[in-house]
Design a protein around this motif. Sequence first.
Motif, PDB file in Angstrom:
ATOM      1  N   GLY A 138       3.229  10.170  -9.494  1.00  0.00           N
ATOM      2  CA  GLY A 138       2.381   9.097  -8.992  1.00  0.00           C
ATOM      3  C   GLY A 138       2.058   9.336  -7.541  1.00  0.00           C
ATOM      4  N   HIS A 139       1.339   8.437  -6.998  1.00  0.00           N
ATOM      5  CA  HIS A 139       0.916   8.552  -5.605  1.00  0.00           C
ATOM      6  C   HIS A 139       1.309   7.283  -4.881  1.00  0.00           C
ATOM      7  N   MET A 140       2.070   7.422  -3.833  1.00  0.00           N
ATOM      8  CA  MET A 140       2.514   6.251  -3.087  1.00  0.00           C
ATOM      9  C   MET A 140       1.817   6.219  -1.738  1.00  0.00           C
ATOM     10  N   VAL A 141       1.176   5.116  -1.451  1.00  0.00           N
ATOM     11  CA  VAL A 141       0.496   4.941  -0.175  1.00  0.00           C
ATOM     12  C   VAL A 141       1.249   3.871   0.592  1.00  0.00           C
ATOM     13  N   THR A 142       1.670   4.213   1.777  1.00  0.00           N
ATOM     14  CA  THR A 142       2.389   3.238   2.578  1.00  0.00           C
ATOM     15  C   THR A 142       1.398   2.329   3.279  1.00  0.00           C
ATOM     16  N   THR A 143       1.822   1.126   3.557  1.00  0.00           N
ATOM     17  CA  THR A 143       0.944   0.198   4.252  1.00  0.00           C
ATOM     18  C   THR A 143       0.735   0.634   5.693  1.00  0.00           C
ATOM     19  N   ASN A 144       1.641   1.454   6.217  1.00  0.00           N
ATOM     20  CA  ASN A 144       1.474   1.945   7.585  1.00  0.00           C
ATOM     21  C   ASN A 144       0.229   2.810   7.711  1.00  0.00           C
ATOM     22  N   HIS A 145      -0.132   3.539   6.648  1.00  0.00           N
ATOM     23  CA  HIS A 145      -1.323   4.399   6.663  1.00  0.00           C
ATOM     24  C   HIS A 145      -2.581   3.545   6.831  1.00  0.00           C
ATOM     25  N   ILE A 146      -2.679   2.461   6.068  1.00  0.00           N
ATOM     26  CA  ILE A 146      -3.840   1.580   6.150  1.00  0.00           C
ATOM     27  C   ILE A 146      -3.834   0.841   7.483  1.00  0.00           C
ATOM     28  N   LYS A 147      -2.668   0.406   7.934  1.00  0.00           N
ATOM     29  CA  LYS A 147      -2.571  -0.278   9.227  1.00  0.00           C
ATOM     30  C   LYS A 147      -2.993   0.653  10.358  1.00  0.00           C
ATOM     31  N   GLY A 148      -2.668   1.944  10.232  1.00  0.00           N
ATOM     32  CA  GLY A 148      -3.052   2.914  11.261  1.00  0.00           C
ATOM     33  C   GLY A 148      -4.562   3.046  11.362  1.00  0.00           C
ATOM     34  N   LYS A 149      -5.245   3.076  10.205  1.00  0.00           N
ATOM     35  CA  LYS A 149      -6.706   3.160  10.214  1.00  0.00           C
ATOM     36  C   LYS A 149      -7.319   1.908  10.835  1.00  0.00           C
ATOM     37  N   THR A 150      -6.759   0.757  10.490  1.00  0.00           N
ATOM     38  CA  THR A 150      -7.275  -0.497  11.028  1.00  0.00           C
ATOM     39  C   THR A 150      -7.046  -0.560  12.532  1.00  0.00           C
ATOM     40  N   VAL A 178      -8.371   3.190  -4.670  1.00  0.00           N
ATOM     41  CA  VAL A 178      -8.634   3.923  -5.916  1.00  0.00           C
ATOM     42  C   VAL A 178      -7.433   4.796  -6.259  1.00  0.00           C
ATOM     43  N   ASP A 179      -6.872   5.476  -5.270  1.00  0.00           N
ATOM     44  CA  ASP A 179      -5.688   6.310  -5.516  1.00  0.00           C
ATOM     45  C   ASP A 179      -4.522   5.470  -6.026  1.00  0.00           C
ATOM     46  N   ILE A 180      -4.358   4.290  -5.457  1.00  0.00           N
ATOM     47  CA  ILE A 180      -3.289   3.390  -5.911  1.00  0.00           C
ATOM     48  C   ILE A 180      -3.543   2.974  -7.353  1.00  0.00           C
ATOM     49  N   GLY A 181      -4.800   2.696  -7.679  1.00  0.00           N
ATOM     50  CA  GLY A 181      -5.141   2.326  -9.056  1.00  0.00           C
ATOM     51  C   GLY A 181      -4.827   3.437 -10.044  1.00  0.00           C
ATOM     52  N   HIS A 182      -5.141   4.677  -9.672  1.00  0.00           N
ATOM     53  CA  HIS A 182      -4.839   5.811 -10.551  1.00  0.00           C
ATOM     54  C   HIS A 182      -3.329   5.988 -10.712  1.00  0.00           C
ATOM     55  N   ALA A 183      -2.608   5.788  -9.634  1.00  0.00           N
ATOM     56  CA  ALA A 183      -1.151   5.906  -9.716  1.00  0.00           C
ATOM     57  C   ALA A 183      -0.569   4.804 -10.606  1.00  0.00           C
TER      58      ALA A 183
END
Length: 109
Positions: free
Chosen positions: A3-15, A78-83
């Motif tokens: 699976g693919h795990m996305v941390t919330t820190n990644h999205i927070k960093g972009k924001t 989308v990546d989270i949805g696929h995971a």
Amino acid sequence: MQGHMVTTNHIKGKTATAAQLTYACIFLVSALAPVTVYAANTDLKQGAEQAGQTVGSTVHKIGQTGKDVGLGIAHEAVDIGHAAKAGAIEFWRAVKGDTGTTGNTKSQN
């Protein structure tokens, strides 16, 4: 289970990066607009036009940055949805007792 795990820190960093860029652009507009308006050898109308163009250009850049951040977040979703799909498939296979190979999903490509 793959699976693919996305941390919330990644999205927070972009924001956070987008917010910093926005503040920097606003600062530049506030710093450059008075200089443009009161520049030597320009009348008031030309100064106002130049200031308007500067502000418009900066606002456009801010909008484009916001669009890019939004697209990045959408791609992560989308990546989270696929995971999640891959995880659900594996869960149901485990419940059924199927020990075969995992089907091909987009998150595993």
